[in-house]
Scaffold this motif. Structure first.
Motif: not given
Lengths: 342, 342
Positions: B181-201
DNA sequence: ACGAAATTGTCCTTCGTTGTCAATTGTGCG
DNA sequence: CGCACAATTGACAACGAAGGACAATTTCGT
């Protein structure tokens, strides 16, 4: 701790600890008159064998399953969550476990519910609406001597244990609030007619109308089923009427949120063009934007109290018959004065 | 149907029907070689006495409790609901019942979980994240010979049964979408670090960044815990940075919705000023306005499959080891090109 | 009517734990 | 030192249903 250990019994523990099985039982049940020496021996052996008493066997002889059922019928997700949270909170740390029993249709085959409970050997049951108001279910459970706690019942208030709130007063309050903002053309989205609370809340709304000299507007009453979709659809219909409401009273939050979505989609701003209020104050009310003005129904507390009464009853105490919880108007961002029209 | 009936046993039924107790057992267990006449006699007597076989006694001798546990740790409400729905849907009509076992902290005391399961005599367990990834729990259950099905595990994929999705690919996809869509400055909100999925995502997001020549922006990565509030707070922080993102990738829907609320409160329009996308496609994503663009994670299907595999395993069949479910980008209304700034 | 198959009954175990009651040990005290 | 009495432990039969092994009794085909 070897791999693949077999399940061990109290007899195994007894053998290893060189005591009688009965002693093992006594230690595990904290009976009085046990010498510290015995206790230590048993505990050590139990740990060694990784022993856990077999609940099924215990249940058989004690005639208890330590299972509590939670019965509900396709309610809004947020409502179930609150229910479970409350019940589980109280159950935490106790021996009792919670079994969730969603049922298809309470109204159609109430006896199936009783049968379900009996065949699962539940020690007690928490009944959410509308099951909490069905006479056949109440009778069936009474006959079977299964204690039950009813959440928000509307009739037969003397039967069983119950935790309730004053739906009429609560509905009146929120309607008063909307009227006080200046609204005169107010629509209503009813909940599932199978729930007795729907009628009660309507009464409350009408009381407020009356008290303020507003006539009821039957053509602005739509019936939903407590779901988001039903609120959405109802609102689409309402906003296309020649007599357009400036406010909508939804009988729960999910429908209110559905109303907001529909309004938005039709280009109405909430609350500038349309006031929307809900009922329940479930999670969703705090999470949508703008945050929903609603009535806080203490579902979690009610469930917790229900579980508490049930446990007390099962312990042989007398928990009384009914506990009323206070509701509260939660004024957030979706109620505003009507647009100063034409 | 007299009031206050006592619980009746198979012997009572046998007596009333004038048959042997063994016949009662045979009828209730659908054994072969039973004449219709016998069956009818028994069933009639059973109905008359309102007889239900005692599950505890059955369980004791058969070494089965017909109870399945669902273990989770304070997940987002919408996630639990989906989990339960899926599991219950599969369990419907079966003898098995679902016990909900929310646990305090899987990470801290994993063995407590195993102990909990053993002492409740569960026949099988469905493990939601993060319990589904904890080696001690997996080992403990294996040792105790308790079958378990894991939801969305990330490691030790060969242990037990599991249903999963490709978190990395899914995250990559939605990030690609935002970038396109053209975004270049993209932030990320991570989930609970205890969930392995967070790192995967996170890996998935970064793969998309890489593929498009965008550098990762560590200063625009906030860590939440999958809750609405954490998404809300994280967004408040993000939007007050000198380097302001034009898009936010939240690792689940609750946090995304929190982000929307925060943005709105700070005067940003979604999606005109800020793109927000989530992950999961839980109920809430369809219900907020504007409807959330997200990745459909088939939680319900995964739970259903998990229950199915468990049941098959308990029935003695071989359900295989792992089933992968497809995800899908659900493009709704919260993703738009970045504002043509400065 | 005769042998085979289908149906039902008998009887005895097993499941793992607790309730009851009896047996044993220990204690305070005159 | 010995007794009354409490504290401690053990023995044994429930609890309700299922399963196995057979015996007894139909029922049926031919």
């Amino acid at each position: 701790m070897a791999h693949g250990e077999k399940r061990s019994t109290s007899i195994d523990v007894a053998k290893l600890a060189q005591v009688s099985p009965k002693s093992v039982s006594r230690v595990f049940n904290d009976e009085p008159h046990i010498s510290p020496a015995l206790r230590k021996k048993v505990l050590r052996a139990a740990k060694e064998l990784n022993y856990h008493p077999n609940v099924l066997a215990q249940g058989l002889v004690r005639r208890q399953s330590y299972l509590i059922g939670l019965i509900y019928e396709k309610p809004s997700p947020s409502y179930v969550v609150e229910l479970q949270r409350g019940a589980l909170e109280r159950l935490h740390g106790e021996r009792y476990r919670l079994i969730v029993l969603p049922v298809q249709s309470v109204m159609d085959r109430p006896l199936e519910v009783v049968s379900l409970v009996r065949s699962a050997a539940l020690d007690g049951v928490i009944l959410a609406p509308p099951a909490s108001d069905h006479p056949d279910i109440l009778d069936g459970l009474s006959d079977a001597h299964i204690p039950f706690a009813r959440i928000a019942p509307q009739s037969w208030l003397d039967v069983g244990l119950s935790t309730a709130m004053d739906d009429v007063a609560a509905a009146r309050e929120i309607a008063e609030h909307v009227i006080a903002l200046g609204h005169r053309t107010i629509a209503i989205i009813m909940g599932d007619p199978a729930h007795a609370a729907s009628a009660q809340r309507l009464i409350g709304y009408h009381q407020a109308f009356d008290a303020n000299g507003l006539p009821p507007l039957p053509e602005l009453v739509e019936t939903g089923d407590f779901s988001f979709e039903s609120g959405y659809e109802a609102t689409k219909r309402l906003l296309s009427r020649k007599l357009r409401p400036t406010a909508i009273l939804a009988q729960n939050d999910d429908m209110a949120v559905g109303a907001m979505s529909a309004a938005r989609e039709l280009g109405f701003d909430v609350p500038a063009d349309l006031t929307v209020v809900g009922f329940d104050d479930s999670e969703i009310a705090r999470v949508v934007w703008p945050r929903l003005t609603t009535i806080r129904q203490p579902v979690m507390e009610m469930a917790k109290t229900a579980a508490d009464m049930l446990l007390r009853k099962l312990a042989g105490e007398d928990p009384g018959g009914m506990v009323i919880h206070a509701h509260q108007l939660v004024d957030r961002l979706t109620a505003a004065p009507p647009p100063t029209s034409s």
